[in-house]
Design a protein around this motif. Structure first.
Motif, mmCIF file in Angstrom:
data_model
loop_
_atom_site.group_PDB
_atom_site.id
_atom_site.type_symbol
_atom_site.label_atom_id
_atom_site.label_comp_id
_atom_site.label_asym_id
_atom_site.label_seq_id
_atom_site.Cartn_x
_atom_site.Cartn_y
_atom_site.Cartn_z
ATOM 1 N N TYR A 104 0.837 -1.277 0.085
ATOM 2 C CA TYR A 104 -0.022 0.111 -0.086
ATOM 3 C C TYR A 104 0.776 1.087 -0.015
ATOM 4 C CZ TYR A 104 -3.980 -2.567 2.387
ATOM 5 O OH TYR A 104 -4.879 -3.910 2.719
ATOM 6 N N ASN A 140 -17.561 -4.001 -1.062
ATOM 7 C CA ASN A 140 -17.632 -4.938 -0.160
ATOM 8 C C ASN A 140 -17.671 -6.226 -1.046
ATOM 9 O OD1 ASN A 140 -17.459 -5.047 2.452
ATOM 10 N ND2 ASN A 140 -19.583 -4.568 2.925
ATOM 11 N N SER A 241 -14.380 -9.829 14.418
ATOM 12 C CA SER A 241 -13.796 -8.969 13.234
ATOM 13 C C SER A 241 -13.211 -7.739 13.988
ATOM 14 C CB SER A 241 -14.736 -8.693 12.373
ATOM 15 O OG SER A 241 -15.899 -7.695 12.860
ATOM 16 N N GLY A 257 -7.746 -11.914 11.155
ATOM 17 C CA GLY A 257 -7.733 -11.472 9.910
ATOM 18 C C GLY A 257 -6.276 -10.827 9.661
ATOM 19 N N GLN A 258 -6.335 -10.236 8.685
ATOM 20 C CA GLN A 258 -4.732 -9.756 8.055
ATOM 21 C C GLN A 258 -3.901 -9.089 9.106
ATOM 22 O OE1 GLN A 258 -4.793 -7.290 4.265
ATOM 23 N NE2 GLN A 258 -3.325 -5.901 5.197
ATOM 24 N N SER A 259 -4.570 -8.180 9.838
ATOM 25 C CA SER A 259 -3.767 -7.298 10.796
ATOM 26 C C SER A 259 -3.977 -8.019 12.297
ATOM 27 C CB SER A 259 -4.121 -6.018 10.756
ATOM 28 O OG SER A 259 -5.580 -5.854 11.006
ATOM 29 N N GLY A 275 -17.197 -10.493 5.662
ATOM 30 C CA GLY A 275 -16.497 -11.059 4.862
ATOM 31 C C GLY A 275 -15.381 -10.266 4.023
ATOM 32 N N ALA A 276 -15.047 -9.149 4.586
ATOM 33 C CA ALA A 276 -14.018 -8.350 3.795
ATOM 34 C C ALA A 276 -12.949 -9.282 3.469
ATOM 35 C CB ALA A 276 -13.818 -7.039 4.716
ATOM 36 N N THR A 294 -27.588 -11.555 7.552
ATOM 37 C CA THR A 294 -28.770 -11.103 6.807
ATOM 38 C C THR A 294 -28.782 -10.785 5.448
ATOM 39 O OG1 THR A 294 -28.593 -9.022 8.000
ATOM 40 C CG2 THR A 294 -29.759 -10.229 9.116
ATOM 41 N N ASP A 295 -27.518 -10.487 5.210
ATOM 42 C CA ASP A 295 -27.450 -10.035 3.586
ATOM 43 C C ASP A 295 -26.930 -11.183 2.857
ATOM 44 O OD1 ASP A 295 -26.747 -9.037 1.210
ATOM 45 O OD2 ASP A 295 -25.190 -7.563 2.135
ATOM 46 N N ALA A 310 -29.841 -15.217 8.084
ATOM 47 C CA ALA A 310 -30.595 -14.925 9.123
ATOM 48 C C ALA A 310 -29.877 -13.819 10.046
ATOM 49 C CB ALA A 310 -30.372 -16.356 9.939
ATOM 50 N N ALA A 312 -28.426 -13.157 13.121
ATOM 51 C CA ALA A 312 -27.735 -13.928 14.243
ATOM 52 C C ALA A 312 -28.149 -13.837 15.607
ATOM 53 C CB ALA A 312 -26.249 -13.481 14.450
ATOM 54 N N VAL B 120 -6.828 4.917 4.940
ATOM 55 C CA VAL B 120 -6.097 3.872 4.318
ATOM 56 C C VAL B 120 -6.799 3.051 3.078
ATOM 57 C CG1 VAL B 120 -7.317 2.158 5.747
ATOM 58 C CG2 VAL B 120 -5.057 1.654 5.058
HETATM 59 C C1 LIG Z 1 -4.834 -2.734 6.612
HETATM 60 C C2 LIG Z 1 -6.232 -3.210 7.023
HETATM 61 C C3 LIG Z 1 -6.329 -4.307 7.818
HETATM 62 C C4 LIG Z 1 -7.199 -4.893 8.385
HETATM 63 N N1 LIG Z 1 -7.495 -6.091 9.063
HETATM 64 C C5 LIG Z 1 -8.424 -6.608 9.456
HETATM 65 C C6 LIG Z 1 -8.517 -7.723 10.416
HETATM 66 O O1 LIG Z 1 -7.395 -8.107 10.487
HETATM 67 N N2 LIG Z 1 -9.722 -8.218 10.425
HETATM 68 C C7 LIG Z 1 -10.639 -7.765 10.342
HETATM 69 O O2 LIG Z 1 -12.003 -8.389 10.533
HETATM 70 N N3 LIG Z 1 -10.855 -6.519 9.546
HETATM 71 C C8 LIG Z 1 -9.685 -6.100 9.100
HETATM 72 N N4 LIG Z 1 -9.719 -4.934 8.370
HETATM 73 C C9 LIG Z 1 -11.112 -4.234 8.329
HETATM 74 C C10 LIG Z 1 -11.825 -4.903 7.038
HETATM 75 O O3 LIG Z 1 -11.621 -4.123 5.827
HETATM 76 C C11 LIG Z 1 -13.453 -4.706 7.400
HETATM 77 O O4 LIG Z 1 -13.707 -3.398 7.653
HETATM 78 C C12 LIG Z 1 -13.937 -5.508 8.812
HETATM 79 O O5 LIG Z 1 -13.462 -6.763 8.558
HETATM 80 C C13 LIG Z 1 -15.479 -5.526 8.664
HETATM 81 O O6 LIG Z 1 -15.896 -6.078 9.682
HETATM 82 P P1 LIG Z 1 -17.273 -6.610 9.795
HETATM 83 O O7 LIG Z 1 -17.590 -7.757 9.008
HETATM 84 O O8 LIG Z 1 -17.902 -6.772 11.267
HETATM 85 O O9 LIG Z 1 -18.300 -5.517 9.701
HETATM 86 P P2 LIG Z 1 -19.305 -4.982 8.304
HETATM 87 O O10 LIG Z 1 -18.427 -5.003 7.230
HETATM 88 O O11 LIG Z 1 -20.016 -3.697 8.747
HETATM 89 O O12 LIG Z 1 -20.374 -6.168 8.378
HETATM 90 C C14 LIG Z 1 -21.127 -6.363 9.119
HETATM 91 C C15 LIG Z 1 -22.149 -7.559 8.522
HETATM 92 O O13 LIG Z 1 -23.091 -7.987 9.456
HETATM 93 C C16 LIG Z 1 -24.406 -8.087 8.582
HETATM 94 N N5 LIG Z 1 -25.347 -8.254 9.687
HETATM 95 C C17 LIG Z 1 -26.132 -7.110 10.150
HETATM 96 N N6 LIG Z 1 -26.906 -7.223 11.087
HETATM 97 C C18 LIG Z 1 -26.809 -8.487 11.160
HETATM 98 C C19 LIG Z 1 -27.574 -9.419 12.153
HETATM 99 N N7 LIG Z 1 -28.646 -8.869 13.009
HETATM 100 N N8 LIG Z 1 -27.333 -10.876 11.943
HETATM 101 C C20 LIG Z 1 -26.467 -11.313 10.900
HETATM 102 N N9 LIG Z 1 -25.780 -10.412 10.345
HETATM 103 C C21 LIG Z 1 -26.071 -9.131 10.291
HETATM 104 C C22 LIG Z 1 -24.449 -7.187 7.490
HETATM 105 O O14 LIG Z 1 -25.140 -7.679 6.605
HETATM 106 C C23 LIG Z 1 -22.774 -7.007 7.193
HETATM 107 O O15 LIG Z 1 -22.568 -8.131 6.394
HETATM 108 C C24 LIG Z 1 -8.637 -4.395 7.979
HETATM 109 C C25 LIG Z 1 -8.852 -3.158 7.143
HETATM 110 C C26 LIG Z 1 -7.445 -2.632 6.715
HETATM 111 C C27 LIG Z 1 -7.637 -1.312 5.555
#
Ligand SMILES: Cc1cc2nc3c(=O)[nH]c(=O)nc-3n(C[C@H](O)[C@H](O)[C@H](O)COP(=O)(O)OP(=O)(O)OC[C@H]3O[C@@H](n4cnc5c(N)ncnc54)[C@H](O)[C@@H]3O)c2cc1C
Ligand SMILES: Nc1ncnc2c1ncn2[C@@H]1O[C@H](COP(=O)(O)O)[C@@H](O)[C@H]1O
Lengths: 325, 265
Positions: A104, A140, A241, A257-259, A275-276, A294-295, A310, A312, B120
């Motif tokens: 990066y 995403n 996450s 995850g990665q970091s 699932g990023a 849910t998505d 569903a 969660a 980032v």
């Molecule tokens: C350099 C770098 C390093 C990173 N390292 C990491 C890492 O090590 N680990 C990591 O996890 N991320 C890391 N990230 C962040 C990553 O890009 C994402 O932002 C992060 O993983 C998103 O977390 P999330 O899936 O919990 O949240 P979101 O992306 O916001 O997803 C939330 C999900 O929950 C679902 N949802 C909402 N309500 C419900 C419900 N009631 N029941 C079921 N599902 C629901 C939504 O549909 C959505 O898919 C890093 C980013 C960068 C730039």
């Protein structure tokens, strides 16, 4: 030999980054498309890293060793200045860099400084005549894009780690050529101070057999209790996450995850995790992956073996009830 | 030392949505999207405001995007930015990070800057390219994936995150560009009076002439960029997707756990 593909190796503390071996696999068909499969080189920048260079020569690529005391630690300025001469003299068509934290930093700085085209975070690249065609993911992971770049200048490409399979070493050895580095250490503006390691306390996720991870989809810190209860019921531990550890809902040690941690449990349950790519990088090799989201278009379902569309917060208690029944 | 801070903010479609591809296949359908400030940029903005509060100085928020981005800029003003600038190139998609970076760099050049902050990555295009490009184009010292910032006189100390939780600490001289990582701080909420005030604040618009261009297509680029097409991702996975009521799903979940031997009964 000019043209071809130039790979920039990444290494830390005398270890080659796994992504570098993936770049070698990416380079092969590209150099073939350019008419000469052997016209690919790999540049190793550093100090006292001949061993790394020799090891990489086992992948039957010519290795360029750029050794200079000022390259002992990665700095953007140092790497850009050192590689500049090599780019100018070898005039590669494509420069391959891994889309890692270091990538990066380095790839855009090189492209910005040398006025080169850049396309980052690619899943695949191809050459079609004078065009480079790159496959990327947007929004995403929900949209795939193919972009093309036409240029008579070297095109800088970063490849997402894990997008292609790494190559094993080939038979035979290629040469390591030491390239003189013209570098004015006083013009390197970034001064390396130290490497910091995470302190390990808490549980060690990487040894757990069952991990139930919570993501932003669980919505409130209080809902962690439910995830904990579920994990306990199946003999697992709670992971998360990144947003959850960023918000201090859980200690940093729980971040997958990665970091954070790379885990390989027998069972990984992802609750409300989109699932990023940075999350998936840390858990994709789990034995059984169950995703609850849910998505229906959430990318976590691409790596999951079993998927529940569903809430969660409803499915976990209902399943607990089933397990107790 | 008071700091001239510039923070680059991008407005993105809420990534939790589902997306449809436009009929020509070159963009997503944008008629029914809602937009928000890019995730990492919330941290970049907060970091800029904190640096100002600590060291004195001014924060200028810069964006490149259509009129709708004004709402995001007002949010930034309400959270502590002193001035908002919009590069008024109205392409709703703006897929080419190289062109965007050259326009942002041209705008930054017109502003006093000791520190330029970006996020980032943009969560819609995930390039992680813009900050480094702007630094390279402007010849600024730079650091990426920054989780910690401390200005010490004419230098800044930063921690840069690597894989697996490692961090590299550097110091660099000002002026510098930093790309800020998620979690670098805790972003604040805007207080209501500040929101009211920001609603009336002017937003400066930069047209091509202000950036030394005859028109938006006249950005000198060392390449030609094109979008071949967007498509739904080719599904790699073959997850067994379980539909039905929550009770049915729970039954199946419990059954899977039993079958695979994760629970006994
Ligand atoms: C350099 C770098 C390093 C990173 N390292 C990491 C890492 O090590 N680990 C990591 O996890 N991320 C890391 N990230 C962040 C990553 O890009 C994402 O932002 C992060 O993983 C998103 O977390 P999330 O899936 O919990 O949240 P979101 O992306 O916001 O997803 C939330 C999900 O929950 C679902 N949802 C909402 N309500 C419900 C419900 N009631 N029941 C079921 N599902 C629901 C939504 O549909 C959505 O898919 C890093 C980013 C960068 C730039
Ligand atoms: N159109 C834009 N306007 C303002 N800032 C932007 C724009 N695009 C990208 N950026 C900045 O560059 C960062 C990285 O974006 P990207 O390179 O697209 O991943 C973002 O977090 C923003 O800070």
């Amino acid at each position: 030999m000019a043209g071809g593909v130039l790979i920039v190796a990444e290494h830390l503390e005398r270890r080659i980054a796994p992504s570098t071996l993936e770049l070698i696999a990416t380079a092969r068909p590209l150099s073939r498309a350019l008419g000469d499969e052997r016209n690919a080189r790999i540049a190793v920048l550093g100090h006292g890293v001949r061993e790394i260079a020799s090891h990489l020569a086992g992948y039957t690529l010519d290795v360029l060793l750029l050794d200079h005391p000022a390259l002992a630690e990665y700095t953007g300025d140092g790497y850009v200045q050192a590689l500049r001469g090599t780019v100018e003299s070898t005039k590669p068509r494509v420069i391959l860099v891994a889309h890692t934290s270091q990538g990066y930093d380095f790839a855009p700085a090189l492209a910005g400084t040398m006025d080169l085209p850049l396309v980052t975070n690619c899943l695949a690249v191809d050459l079609e005549g004078d065009r480079l065609v790159a496959t990327r993911r947007l929004l995403n992971e929900k949209v795939q894009a193919q972009v093309e770049i036409r240029s008579d200048r070297p095109i800088v490409v970063t490849m997402r780690p894990g997008a292609v399979k790494a190559m094993g070493p080939a038979r035979g050895m290629m040469t390591v050529t030491e390239v003189p580095v013209t570098l004015d250490p006083s013009s390197i503006r970034e001064t390396f101070v130290r490497l910091e390691r995470p302190q390990v306390q808490d549980i060690d996720l990487s040894t757990a057999d069952i991990i139930v991870s919570a993501g932003r989809g669980i919505q409130k810190k209080e809902n962690l209790a439910l995830v904990e209860e579920f994990a306990k019921a199946i003999g697992g531990v709670v992971g998360a996450s990144r947003p959850l550890t960023d918000m201090d809902w859980l200690p940093k040690t729980r971040q997958v995850g990665q970091s954070g941690k790379t885990v390989r449990p027998k069972l990984y349950v992802a609750c409300g995790i989109s699932g990023a790519m940075q999350h998936v990088a840390g858990m994709k090799d789990a034995g059984l992956i169950v995703a609850i989201n849910t998505d229906p278009t959430a990318p976590i379902f691409e790596v999951a073996h079993v998927g529940f569309i569903a809430d969660a917060l409803k499915l976990l208690p209902a399943t607990l009830k089933e397990l107790k029944a | 030392m008071p700091l001239n801070l510039v923070v680059c903010l991008k407005q993105i479609p809420n990534p939790d949505l589902q997306f449809q591809i436009a009929p020509d296949g070159k963009d997503i359908r944008r008629d029914a999207l809602n937009y928000k400030l890019n995730g990492a940029d919330e941290y970049a903005l907060e970091e800029a405001v904190r640096l100002k509060e600590k060291n004195g100085g001014r924060v200028v928020a810069v964006t490149l995007g259509p009129k709708r981005t004004e709402q995001m800029l007002r949010e930034a003003l309400a959270k502590g930015a002193d001035e908002a600038v919009r590069i008024a190139w109205d392409d709703p998609a703006a897929f080419d990070a190289g062109k965007n970076a050259r326009l942002l760099a041209a705008a930054v050049r017109t502003l006093p800057h000791d520190l330029v902050l970006t996020g980032v990555q943009s969560d819609d295009y995930v390039n992680s390219a813009t900050g480094g490009l702007v630094a390279g184009i402007l010849g600024l010292a730079h650091a990426s994936v920054v989780t910690r910032v401390a200005v010490q006189g004419s230098r800044v100390e930063v921690a840069c995150e690597l894989e697996g939780g490692l961090q590299r600490v550097y110091t660099l001289p000002l002026p510098a560009l930093l790309s800020i990582q998620f979690g670098a701080n805790t972003p604040r909420y805007a207080p209501l009076p500040a929101i009211m005030k920001a609603a009336r604040q002017p937003i400066k618009e930069l047209g091509p002439a202000a950036l030394g261009l005859s028109n938006w297509e006249a950005v000198p680029l060392p390449y030609a960029f094109g979008i071949r097409g967007l498509s739904p991702p080719t599904a790699k996975g073959h997850a067994e997707m379980i539909a039905g009521s929550v009770e049915e799903q729970a039954k199946r979940f419990a059954q899977v756990l039993r079958e695979k031997g994760f629970v006994r009964r």
